[in-house]
Design a protein around this motif. Structure first.
Motif, PDB file in Angstrom:
ATOM      1  N   SER A 127       7.714  -6.359 -19.196  1.00 28.13           N
ATOM      2  CA  SER A 127       7.568  -5.722 -20.503  1.00 28.13           C
ATOM      3  C   SER A 127       6.123  -5.398 -20.802  1.00 28.13           C
ATOM      4  N   HIS A 128       5.969  -4.383 -21.632  1.00 34.32           N
ATOM      5  CA  HIS A 128       4.669  -4.057 -22.193  1.00 34.32           C
ATOM      6  C   HIS A 128       4.397  -4.878 -23.437  1.00 34.32           C
ATOM      7  N   HIS A 129       5.468  -5.448 -23.961  1.00 32.34           N
ATOM      8  CA  HIS A 129       5.436  -5.963 -25.318  1.00 32.34           C
ATOM      9  C   HIS A 129       5.231  -7.475 -25.315  1.00 32.34           C
ATOM     10  N   LEU A 169      11.043   0.395  -1.895  1.00 34.57           N
ATOM     11  CA  LEU A 169       9.755   1.072  -2.048  1.00 34.57           C
ATOM     12  C   LEU A 169       9.901   2.534  -1.659  1.00 34.57           C
ATOM     13  N   ALA A 170       9.106   3.411  -2.281  1.00 36.61           N
ATOM     14  CA  ALA A 170       9.103   4.830  -1.919  1.00 36.61           C
ATOM     15  C   ALA A 170       8.776   4.959  -0.427  1.00 36.61           C
ATOM     16  N   ASP A 171       9.135   6.119   0.153  1.00 32.94           N
ATOM     17  CA  ASP A 171       8.958   6.317   1.594  1.00 32.94           C
ATOM     18  C   ASP A 171       7.518   6.088   2.050  1.00 32.94           C
ATOM     19  N   ASN A 172       6.539   6.397   1.158  1.00 27.78           N
ATOM     20  CA  ASN A 172       5.141   6.246   1.570  1.00 27.78           C
ATOM     21  C   ASN A 172       4.598   4.845   1.310  1.00 27.78           C
ATOM     22  N   GLY A 173       5.459   3.955   0.789  1.00 26.75           N
ATOM     23  CA  GLY A 173       4.997   2.600   0.480  1.00 26.75           C
ATOM     24  C   GLY A 173       5.297   1.624   1.607  1.00 26.75           C
ATOM     25  N   GLU A 210      -0.780  -3.628 -18.091  1.00 24.77           N
ATOM     26  CA  GLU A 210      -0.871  -2.244 -18.520  1.00 24.77           C
ATOM     27  C   GLU A 210      -0.075  -1.332 -17.596  1.00 24.77           C
ATOM     28  N   SER A 211       0.151  -0.135 -18.081  1.00 25.23           N
ATOM     29  CA  SER A 211       0.798   0.884 -17.268  1.00 25.23           C
ATOM     30  C   SER A 211      -0.012   1.111 -15.991  1.00 25.23           C
ATOM     31  N   GLY A 212       0.644   1.142 -14.864  1.00 23.83           N
ATOM     32  CA  GLY A 212      -0.034   1.396 -13.601  1.00 23.83           C
ATOM     33  C   GLY A 212      -0.539   0.137 -12.918  1.00 23.83           C
ATOM     34  N   CYS A 213      -0.247  -1.035 -13.474  1.00 22.87           N
ATOM     35  CA  CYS A 213      -0.772  -2.258 -12.861  1.00 22.87           C
ATOM     36  C   CYS A 213       0.107  -2.715 -11.696  1.00 22.87           C
ATOM     37  N   GLY A 214       1.240  -2.055 -11.471  1.00 22.41           N
ATOM     38  CA  GLY A 214       2.033  -2.361 -10.284  1.00 22.41           C
ATOM     39  C   GLY A 214       3.322  -3.121 -10.547  1.00 22.41           C
ATOM     40  N   LYS A 215       3.774  -3.129 -11.795  1.00 22.57           N
ATOM     41  CA  LYS A 215       4.991  -3.886 -12.110  1.00 22.57           C
ATOM     42  C   LYS A 215       6.210  -3.307 -11.383  1.00 22.57           C
ATOM     43  N   SER A 216       6.364  -1.988 -11.466  1.00 22.69           N
ATOM     44  CA  SER A 216       7.521  -1.375 -10.810  1.00 22.69           C
ATOM     45  C   SER A 216       7.409  -1.481  -9.298  1.00 22.69           C
ATOM     46  N   THR A 217       6.188  -1.360  -8.792  1.00 22.66           N
ATOM     47  CA  THR A 217       5.985  -1.494  -7.353  1.00 22.66           C
ATOM     48  C   THR A 217       6.443  -2.870  -6.874  1.00 22.66           C
ATOM     49  N   LEU A 218       6.113  -3.885  -7.684  1.00 22.95           N
ATOM     50  CA  LEU A 218       6.511  -5.251  -7.349  1.00 22.95           C
ATOM     51  C   LEU A 218       8.041  -5.366  -7.265  1.00 22.95           C
ATOM     52  N   ASP A 240     -10.371   2.129  -9.299  1.00 23.31           N
ATOM     53  CA  ASP A 240      -9.716   3.020  -8.352  1.00 23.31           C
ATOM     54  C   ASP A 240      -9.016   2.170  -7.296  1.00 23.31           C
ATOM     55  N   LEU A 241      -7.686   2.273  -7.232  1.00 28.19           N
ATOM     56  CA  LEU A 241      -6.925   1.415  -6.320  1.00 28.19           C
ATOM     57  C   LEU A 241      -7.101   1.829  -4.858  1.00 28.19           C
ATOM     58  N   ARG A 242      -7.736   3.008  -4.630  1.00 26.88           N
ATOM     59  CA  ARG A 242      -8.003   3.411  -3.240  1.00 26.88           C
ATOM     60  C   ARG A 242      -9.267   2.737  -2.716  1.00 26.88           C
ATOM     61  N   ASP A 276      13.455  -4.304 -15.689  1.00 26.85           N
ATOM     62  CA  ASP A 276      12.209  -3.536 -15.752  1.00 26.85           C
ATOM     63  C   ASP A 276      12.133  -2.836 -17.108  1.00 26.85           C
ATOM     64  N   GLU A 277      11.420  -3.416 -18.014  1.00 31.49           N
ATOM     65  CA  GLU A 277      11.280  -2.894 -19.371  1.00 31.49           C
ATOM     66  C   GLU A 277      12.616  -2.442 -19.935  1.00 31.49           C
ATOM     67  N   PRO A 278      13.579  -3.346 -20.018  1.00 32.60           N
ATOM     68  CA  PRO A 278      14.919  -2.919 -20.421  1.00 32.60           C
ATOM     69  C   PRO A 278      15.003  -2.495 -21.875  1.00 32.60           C
ATOM     70  N   SER A 338       0.836  -1.199   0.000  1.00 33.03           N
ATOM     71  CA  SER A 338       0.000   0.000   0.000  1.00 33.03           C
ATOM     72  C   SER A 338       0.868   1.244   0.000  1.00 33.03           C
ATOM     73  N   PHE A 339       0.368   2.287  -0.657  1.00 30.12           N
ATOM     74  CA  PHE A 339       1.007   3.603  -0.579  1.00 30.12           C
ATOM     75  C   PHE A 339       0.097   4.531   0.196  1.00 30.12           C
ATOM     76  N   ALA A 340       0.650   5.255   1.164  1.00 32.02           N
ATOM     77  CA  ALA A 340      -0.126   6.268   1.865  1.00 32.02           C
ATOM     78  C   ALA A 340      -0.201   7.498   0.964  1.00 32.02           C
TER      79      ALA A 340
HETATM   80  N1  ATP Z   1       5.090   6.416  -4.343  1.00 38.45           N
HETATM   81  C1  ATP Z   1       3.810   6.233  -4.705  1.00 38.45           C
HETATM   82  N2  ATP Z   1       2.829   6.852  -4.061  1.00 38.45           N
HETATM   83  C2  ATP Z   1       1.529   6.681  -4.418  1.00 38.45           C
HETATM   84  N3  ATP Z   1       1.130   5.888  -5.411  1.00 38.45           N
HETATM   85  C3  ATP Z   1       2.067   5.224  -6.109  1.00 38.45           C
HETATM   86  C4  ATP Z   1       3.459   5.369  -5.797  1.00 38.45           C
HETATM   87  N4  ATP Z   1       4.170   4.592  -6.663  1.00 38.45           N
HETATM   88  C5  ATP Z   1       3.261   4.004  -7.469  1.00 38.45           C
HETATM   89  N5  ATP Z   1       2.003   4.372  -7.130  1.00 38.45           N
HETATM   90  C6  ATP Z   1       0.757   3.892  -7.751  1.00 38.45           C
HETATM   91  O1  ATP Z   1       0.783   2.497  -7.733  1.00 38.45           O
HETATM   92  C7  ATP Z   1       0.243   1.973  -8.947  1.00 38.45           C
HETATM   93  C8  ATP Z   1       1.246   1.062  -9.605  1.00 38.45           C
HETATM   94  O2  ATP Z   1       2.346   1.842 -10.086  1.00 38.45           O
HETATM   95  P1  ATP Z   1       3.628   1.215 -10.806  1.00 38.45           P
HETATM   96  O3  ATP Z   1       4.592   2.299 -11.046  1.00 38.45           O
HETATM   97  O4  ATP Z   1       4.078   0.052 -10.011  1.00 38.45           O
HETATM   98  O5  ATP Z   1       3.005   0.750 -12.196  1.00 38.45           O
HETATM   99  P2  ATP Z   1       3.744   0.073 -13.448  1.00 38.45           P
HETATM  100  O6  ATP Z   1       3.017  -1.164 -13.737  1.00 38.45           O
HETATM  101  O7  ATP Z   1       5.203  -0.014 -13.186  1.00 38.45           O
HETATM  102  O8  ATP Z   1       3.453   1.131 -14.602  1.00 38.45           O
HETATM  103  P3  ATP Z   1       4.370   1.506 -15.861  1.00 38.45           P
HETATM  104  O9  ATP Z   1       4.162   0.431 -16.854  1.00 38.45           O
HETATM  105  O10 ATP Z   1       3.785   2.808 -16.303  1.00 38.45           O
HETATM  106  O11 ATP Z   1       5.783   1.618 -15.384  1.00 38.45           O
HETATM  107  C9  ATP Z   1      -0.142   3.167  -9.797  1.00 38.45           C
HETATM  108  O12 ATP Z   1      -1.524   3.408  -9.629  1.00 38.45           O
HETATM  109  C10 ATP Z   1       0.644   4.295  -9.214  1.00 38.45           C
HETATM  110  O13 ATP Z   1      -0.054   5.492  -9.351  1.00 38.45           O
END
Ligand code: ATP
Ligand code: MG
Lengths: 314, 320
Positions: free
Chosen positions: B210-212, B57-61, B41-49, B276-278, B177-179, B12-14
């Motif tokens: 990857s997106h591809h 993780l970012a400070d708020n994660g 898709e973009s925003g599905c959480g790949k980078s977060t993973l 909405d992920l919230r 990560d999408e190299p 979770s991100f605060a």
């Molecule tokens: N530091 C953060 N604070 C709040 N929300 C965040 C933070 N980092 C990511 N998110 C949210 O978490 C979700 C997943 O983001 P993430 O960057 O992991 O997506 P992604 O799959 O890597 O997208 P992309 O393909 O565009 O790189 C998104 O809705 C994003 O807005």
């Protein structure tokens, strides 16, 4: 790097030439007859006429300009009014004192400002960050002559830790340095604030960069990341800022020299204005301008040395 | 042997608008010597993973639940020093943006020497090792390249340098990560072949994002399909791409990856918006956009296993 250096050097020559032209126009536009001012009210018309010829004021304006320009470039700034000594010599005698004062101011501002800014950025949002922020704004807000007067009153007069006036004995380096501490603090203190804020802001930006993430992803120690990977980049805007800031330090130096009764170019100009010694004022201003341009040149070269991207662009 | 096992991972991100639940119940394995692709898709959480795995993780994660088991050690319980010891030697990463991934004011050789800071080798030996790695990723004149700066290399070369740095430590797991996303099509192919060669030599596992779809199909053994922070389907590339069991995967594949031109950087568009992920929906995460939804989809979905190793979080995957 050679091409870069030559380009910067060429630019410096152009800027100094422009400054000379502006200075000439300003002197030319000052109302009144320089010969009359120099000789005072009791001089006869014949005396004034002969001085005018001696100073070249009877020539057409462009000849006057050309003479001023070529002589200035060869280091001949004319003679001063009171003792008839060459202006260049008089200014050069005072210059080392001012240079030492400014270098001291730089040392204070860099030695305190960079670590404070860095610390605040690394501890972003903490009480330490907030204290550094408040202190930065406070020292920027206080004028340097106020710092000078209070430093003098507290450390020299009340506590008697440090000497109050003068530049110290010529042969005694330790004495010179102790005499430098308070005046250079007055010159540099405000810059501690500017630099701390600048370094903090650019550190925060750099720490967000992708390459810092890469460095972390390789498990590099945080101290290495902060100082080798982030600060080396975050320092660049500060170097430019300091180059430009020299102008402001030069004006603070005038106050510091007056308050601490130190010799120096600032004190020289101050006295020259009071005695209407115009050639001396002109010469000192020109030397200061050259100094400013040279220090900016140094800052540019330093940026080139620190940033390979800048170097390769030229 | 499983190198990385992720079990029920929640992140979770605060945020100002409340907690953003970026990953929910994520589970998959990265077996030894296999290449696992993650697509979504973009925003599905790949980078977060990835950041959760790396402990970056970012400070708020925050990891709010689950396990990340790497070589038998649960990384969600590891402290900062333990994580730092793993990053580099055991888990290496190549990031998406080759332009920004290297430090602009340090020479390539300096950066490669620095990441070997744990090594007992001397300076010359480390530089020799760096040059050897640059040679492996086919950087011309590797010795001279060490004294050059990142801006003196092209994007494709920078990405190869980044790969050389990541593989220099001979990690057990390489995360990419999408190299290739920032590279053009020919470079993409070359980079992928290079990655596969090196993976084979070193014998590491790869987590490839990857997106591809075409790239995933080409390179990976297994694939994990993510949608809005959840794993909707996973299995071997063959299982998932030939017989997709989740409607989301099916929609993704409808535009045949082979027909996608190399320049397409985005997945085909599916009507509707990401949830909405919230305020995550209680039932199936994809229901709102699914054209095959039924009443049962309003209830939370578990993973079904229609074939051994092939899992889909969809009620339709039950019926055969
Ligand atoms: N530091 C953060 N604070 C709040 N929300 C965040 C933070 N980092 C990511 N998110 C949210 O978490 C979700 C997943 O983001 P993430 O960057 O992991 O997506 P992604 O799959 O890597 O997208 P992309 O393909 O565009 O790189 C998104 O809705 C994003 O807005
Ligand atoms: Mg991403």
């Amino acid at each position: 790097m050679l091409g870069y250096t030559l380009k910067r050097l060429g630019l410096a020559v152009v800027i100094v030439s422009l400054a000379m032209a502006i200075l000439f126009v300003m002197i030319y536009l000052i109302p009144g007859d320089p010969a009359a001012v120099a000789l005072g009210p009791r001089a006869t018309e014949a005396m004034r006429e002969s001085l005018r010829v001696k100073m070249g004021l009877d020539q057409p304006v462009w000849v006057q300009f050309w003479n001023f320009f070529t002589r200035a470039w060869t280091g001949d700034l004319g003679n001063e009014v009171l003792s008839d000594r060459p202006v260049a010599q008089v200014v050069m005698e005072q210059l080392p004192h001012t240079l030492a004062l400014i270098a001291g101011g730089m040392v204070w501002s860099v030695a305190l400002g960079i670590p404070l800014g860095c610390w605040a950025a690394v501890k972003r949002g903490s009480w330490a960050d907030r204290v550094v922020g408040i202190v930065s704004v406070a020292v920027i807000a206080v004028p340097s002559f106020v710092v000078a007067i209070y430093a003098l009153l507290i450390f020299a007069v009340t506590l008697r830790w440090l000497p109050a006036i003068g530049a110290g004995d010529a042969g005694d380096l330790g004495d010179r340095l102790t005499h430098l501490i308070l005046p250079s603090l007055a010159v540099g203190l405000g810059w501690v604030g500017y630099i701390a804020r600048m370094v903090r802001a650019s550190m925060l930006e750099v720490l967000e960069a992708q390459h810092i993430r890469t460095a972390r992803a390789f498990g590099l120690p945080e101290t290495m990341i902060t100082y080798r990977y982030a600060l080396t980049i975050a320092i660049l805007p500060t170097v430019t800022l300091l180059g430009v800031g020299i102008g402001q330090m030069l004006s603070s130096a005038v106050f510091a020299e007056i308050v601490f009764a130190r010799p120096g170019v600032g004190k020289l100009v101050y006295d020259a204005i009071l005695t209407r010694n115009y050639p001396l004022v002109t010469g000192a201003v020109l030397v200061t301008t050259v100094l400013f341009v040279l220090i900016n040149l140094l800052a540019d070269l330093l940026i080139g040395a620190l940033d390979p991207r800048v170097r390769s662009r030229f | 042997m499983t190198v990385l096992a992720i079990r029920g991972l929640n992140v979770s991100f605060a945020t100002e608008g409340g907690d953003l639940h970026a990953l929910r119940d994520v589970a998959f394995d990265v077996p030894a010597r296999r290449i696992v692709g993650i697509v979504g898709e973009s925003g599905c959480g790949k980078s977060t993973l990835i950041n959760a795995i790396l402990g970056l993780l970012a400070d708020n994660g925050r990891i709010t639940g689950g396990q990340i088991v790497f070589e038998g050690q649960d990384l969600t319980r590891a402290d900062a020093a333990q994580m730092r010891a793993l990053r580099g030697p055991r888990i290496s990463t190549v990031f998406q943006d080759p332009m920004g991934a290297l430090n602009p004011v340090l020479s390539v050789g300096r950066q490669m020497r620095n990441i070997q800071y744990r090594s007992s080798l001397g300076r010359a030996a480390r530089d020799a090792r760096s040059a050897e790695m640059l040679q492996k990723v086919r950087i011309p004149d590797p010795e001279a390249a060490l004294s050059r700066y990142p801006h003196e290399f092209s994007g494709g070369m920078k990405q190869r340098i980044a790969i050389a740095m990541a593989l220099m430590m001979e990690p057990a797991l390489l995360i990419a990560d999408e190299p290739t996303t920032a590279l053009d099509a020919t470079l993409e192919v070359a980079t992928i072949e290079l990655l596969r060669d090196l993976q084979d030599q070193i014998g590491c596992s790869v987590l490839f994002i990857s997106h591809h779809l075409g790239v995933i199909a080409e390179l990976c053994d297994d694939v994990v399909v993510m949608y809005a922070g959840e794993v909707v389907e996973r299995g071997t590339v063959r299982q998932v791409f030939r017989t997709p069991r989740h409607p989301y995967t099916a929609r993704l594949l409808e535009c045949d990856p082979a027909r996608q031109s190399g320049r397409t950087r985005h997945l085909p568009v599916i009507p509707g918006d990401l949830p909405d992920l919230r305020n995550r929906p209680g039932g199936c995460i994809f229901a709102a956009r699914c054209d095959r939804r039924g009443e049962a989809c309003a209830a939370p979905q578990t993973e079904r296993e229609p074939a051994p190793g092939h899992r889909a979080r969809c009620i339709l995957a039950e019926a055969t």
